[in-house]
Design an enzyme around this catalytic site. Structure first.
Site, PDB file in Angstrom:
ATOM      1  N   ARG A   1      44.476   2.413  22.589  1.00 16.94           N
ATOM      2  CA  ARG A   1      43.662   2.286  23.789  1.00 16.94           C
ATOM      3  C   ARG A   1      42.567   3.341  23.843  1.00 16.94           C
ATOM      4  O   ARG A   1      41.758   3.322  24.774  1.00 16.94           O
ATOM      5  CB  ARG A   1      44.562   2.487  25.004  1.00 16.94           C
TER       6      ARG A   1
ATOM      7  N   ARG B   1      42.289   0.913  36.520  1.00 15.88           N
ATOM      8  CA  ARG B   1      42.668   0.499  35.165  1.00 15.88           C
ATOM      9  C   ARG B   1      41.484  -0.154  34.456  1.00 15.88           C
ATOM     10  O   ARG B   1      41.287   0.041  33.254  1.00 15.88           O
ATOM     11  CB  ARG B   1      43.857  -0.468  35.226  1.00 15.88           C
TER      12      ARG B   1
END
Ligand code: ADP
Length: 214
Positions: free
Chosen positions: A88, A171
């Site tokens: 990520r 997010r």
């Protein structure tokens, strides 16, 4: 078969990862699921990541990399695995490259699922899952037969702590700033395939298999 699934939160990576794992008979390795499991069991890692996750932030690279290294050291990944939610960050992608290199293994493909931002917010706020078997539903798009209960085991469905609207926005921000640049990282390595993450799970699976030449 080593697949990396990229895409914003709510793009359906987890759903596709589960389908691909059963299709290719390899484990589904989801760092999000692993962290949620640590949280639920109250392990030292779980206690460390709890507040970060609930706020929609990213767990530190060191903790995440270490957990993935341990997971990829287990025998069940011998024939491959589906990585969902990892890497990520650029540091994680570099770490994964070195780790796979040291294991003498290569990434087969990086699949990037693309979905418009408005759709993502709608999907995540309606998402519900079974705490027992992990099946994921959506209140309007993929509802269970009986409202609020799992079709498989009748357990009451729950909303993830981080699927609340304010956390969803955080997010998405984290994704745009830290994870989206990885598309270029894998494009440069000629490993990237972009897939439109709109349609039914089975329809998207069919597109994915075709992209993989299967
Ligand atoms: P989603 O893709 O829907 O955001 P995940 O289940 O993949 O959800 O991840 C949930 C949370 O777990 C993330 O918001 C983050 O806090 C943490 N997490 C999961 N994978 C990673 C990772 N590779 N690096 C850092 N944090 C992670």
């Amino acid at each position: 078969m080593i697949l990396i699934l990229l895409g914003p939160p709510g793009a359906g990576k987890g759903t596709q990862a589960k389908l691909l794992a059963s299709e290719f008979k390899v484990p589904h390795v989801s760092t999000g699921d692993m962290f949620r499991d640590h949280k639920a069991r109250g392990t030292p890692i779980g206690r460390k990541v709890q507040s970060i996750m609930d706020a929609g932030g990213l767990v530190t690279d060191d903790v995440t990399n270490e957990m993935v290294k341990e997971r990829l050291g287990r025998p069940d990944v011998a024939n491959g695995f589906i990585l969902d939610g990892y890497p990520r960050t650029a540091a994680q992608a570099q770490y994964l490259d070195l780790l796979l290199h040291s294991l003498g293994r290569q990434i087969t493909r990086c699949l990037s699922y693309e979905v418009a931002e408005e759709v993502l917010v709608e999907r995540m706020s309606g998402r519900r899952s079974c705490p027992k078997c992990g099946t994921v539903y959506h209140v309007s798009q993929n509802p269970p037969k009986r409202d609020g209960f799992c079709d498989r085991d009748d357990t009451g469905l729950v909303q993830r702590d981080d699927d609340k609207p304010e956390t969803v926005r955080k997010r998405l921000q984290e994704y745009r700033s830290k994870t989206e640049p990885l598309r270029q990282f894998y494009r440069d390595r000629h490993l990237l395939t972009e897939i439109e993450g709109v349609g039914t799970p089975d329809g998207i699976l069919a597109v994915t298999k075709k992209a993989l030449g299967r």
